[in-house]
Design a protein around this motif. Structure first.
Motif, short mmCIF file in Angstrom:
data_model
loop_
_atom_site.label_atom_id
_atom_site.label_comp_id
_atom_site.label_asym_id
_atom_site.label_seq_id
_atom_site.Cartn_x
_atom_site.Cartn_y
_atom_site.Cartn_z
N UNK A 123 55.03 22.52 54.35
CA UNK A 123 54.93 23.43 53.21
C UNK A 123 56.29 23.94 52.75
N UNK A 170 57.11 26.85 49.40
CA UNK A 170 55.69 27.21 49.45
C UNK A 170 55.06 27.27 48.06
N UNK A 221 56.47 21.22 69.45
CA UNK A 221 56.12 22.62 69.18
C UNK A 221 57.10 23.23 68.19
N UNK A 222 58.33 22.83 68.30
CA UNK A 222 59.37 23.34 67.42
C UNK A 222 59.13 22.90 65.98
N UNK A 240 56.26 21.63 64.64
CA UNK A 240 54.94 21.91 64.07
C UNK A 240 54.87 23.31 63.49
N UNK A 241 55.61 24.24 64.08
CA UNK A 241 55.46 25.61 63.57
C UNK A 241 56.46 25.96 62.48
N UNK A 242 57.30 25.01 62.13
CA UNK A 242 58.21 25.29 61.03
C UNK A 242 57.45 25.15 59.71
N UNK A 243 56.98 26.27 59.20
CA UNK A 243 56.27 26.28 57.93
C UNK A 243 54.76 26.31 58.04
N UNK A 244 54.24 26.12 59.25
CA UNK A 244 52.79 26.02 59.40
C UNK A 244 52.24 27.23 60.16
N UNK A 245 51.21 27.85 59.62
CA UNK A 245 50.55 28.94 60.34
C UNK A 245 49.81 28.38 61.54
N UNK A 246 49.68 29.21 62.58
CA UNK A 246 49.00 28.75 63.79
C UNK A 246 47.56 28.32 63.49
N UNK A 247 46.91 29.07 62.60
CA UNK A 247 45.53 28.76 62.24
C UNK A 247 45.42 27.35 61.62
N UNK A 305 47.62 24.96 61.95
CA UNK A 305 47.99 24.00 62.99
C UNK A 305 46.79 23.66 63.86
N UNK A 306 46.04 24.68 64.29
CA UNK A 306 44.88 24.43 65.15
C UNK A 306 43.80 23.65 64.42
N UNK A 322 51.84 17.86 69.04
CA UNK A 322 50.73 18.21 68.16
C UNK A 322 50.55 17.05 67.20
#
Lengths: 123, 272
Positions: B76, B79, B151-152, B154-161, B163-164, B174
């Motif tokens: 994203x 955004x 992990x590094x 996947x979370x750049x720009x992505x909310x945990x929700x 991602x899951x 992931x």
């Protein structure tokens, strides 16, 4: 405009220092707490806009803190971002369903943290 | 690496990839080429370059070029672009195409984060899409195809929700879910090479943070080709802050929409 505030809750002084530098860069006023109980006392007095929250801590862990925070008057207002070495999907889901707005897996950097702040609408 | 080596690298990047390797990237270039030299069995970067200049082998040349491209991307990214995509463009295209899949080209997809960001946006509003994702770098494409991120990353720009919802955890990685991966087709393509004329055109083209790294001399040529691959009522996304300016008359910016361009009236008149 009053500056936005962020409470960093982590039992590691080094993590608090690293996170503080990043969060201050996002123009937040930062306070620190070393465990969930300290953080809860702080929040009962002044609700921060954002809480950056470690999971595993002495005295009171992050998840217990989060549940108690959300039960406080006005405790639904702060954006809470977990920030922990716990990376199992089911634990992340547990944190989110307990009321966390987002979740940061350690290790993290400034780009990750600022993108998370942006995604929850804190910046 | 000698200044002469760097000059020749600059010209290699410019002629083959249209890429502007600026002088401030000399240290970075040396750093990136180290692993390539080791992989290709050379003692040093200098030895590898000497061999390449003496006998330009295509595979070695491309390995060098790939290493010097800018692969940086995240989920994203910009955004506002994805807000426009899921809030306005996809719903409008779903109506206009009446159930036919919307064709999307991710041009310069690097390691795939853009592709999955588009795919998630589409699946979340139930829009049928086909994404063709291309890049010059074979290594970037290999990673993109796996759909696997650290992990590094996947979370750049992505909310945990998010991602899951769209990624499965497998040990330290992931991995994009099958339904997401089914939307995308990855293939190597050079934006400097003219496309074959009879390929179906796209409804949306994403070519973000690609042109800014390109030589001014080829930007117009690339934009004109993107125009030919886009349907007349289609849209082009460039990176936030990227401008077309005097490079090409093919597109005009849409005001108030970050990075969004449509075909200019001149082009449409020519087509009619």
């Amino acid at each position: 405009m009053t500056p936005r505030t962020c409470l960093i809750v982590d039992d590691s002084r080094i993590i608090r220092k690293v996170a503080r530098r990043i969060v201050e860069g996002l123009k937040f006023e930062v306070d620190e707490a070393a465990d969930g109980s300290e953080a809860l006392t702080f929040c009962a007095a002044v609700m921060p806009d954002v809480v950056l929250l470690d999971w595993s801590m002495p005295v009171m862990d992050g998840l217990t803190f989060l549940r108690r925070l959300r039960a406080l008057p006005g405790g639904d207002r702060p954006k809470v971002l977990f920030c922990t070495i716990e990376t199992r999907a089911e634990r992340i889901a547990e944190a989110l369903s307990a009321g966390a707005d987002d979740y940061v897996m350690k290790p993290f950097d400034g780009e990750i943290l600022s993108s998370k702040f942006a995604e929850v609408g804190a910046v | 690496m000698s200044p002469e080596d760097f000059d020749r690298l600059q010209s290699l990047m410019a002629t083959r990839a249209g890429y502007r390797l600026t002088r401030d990237r000399m240290k970075l270039a040396e750093h990136r080429l180290g692993p390539v030299a080791r992989r290709e069995g050379f003692e040093t970067v200098e030895a590898m370059l000497a061999a390449l200049w003496a006998r330009p082998v295509a595979s070695l040349g491309w390995a060098v070029i790939e290493a010097l491209l800018n692969p940086d991307t995240w989920f994203r990214r910009d955004r506002g672009t994805f807000d426009t995509l899921s809030g306005e463009l996809l719903p409008a295209l779903v109506r206009a195409r009446a159930g036919k899949p919307i064709r999307i080209w991710s041009a310069g997809c690097s390691t795939g984060q853009e592709v999955w960001s588009i795919g998630m946006a589409a699946l979340e509003i139930g829009a049928a899409v086909e994404i063709v994702a291309t890049d010059l770098s074979q290594r970037a494409l290999e990673k993109a195809r796996t759909g696997a991120y650290t992990g590094f990353e996947i979370q750049r720009g992505l909310k945990a929700q998010t991602m899951l919802r769209w990624f499965d955890q497998a040990e330290d990685a992931w991995i994009a879910r099958a339904e997401l991966r089914a939307l995308a087709h990855f293939t190597r393509a050079n934006l400097l090479t003219p496309p074959t004329a009879d390929e179906p055109r796209f409804d949306l083209i994403f070519c973000r943070h690609v042109l800014d790294d390109m030589d001014a001399g080829v930007r117009g040529q690339v934009l004109d080709q993107l125009e030919r691959r886009l349907v007349d009522d289609g849209c082009l996304f460039l990176g936030a802050g990227e401008r077309i300016g005097a490079d090409s008359l093919a597109f005009r910016p849409v005001s108030g929409r970050q990075g969004l361009f449509v075909k200019s009236p001149t082009v449409l008149k020519r087509a009619a």
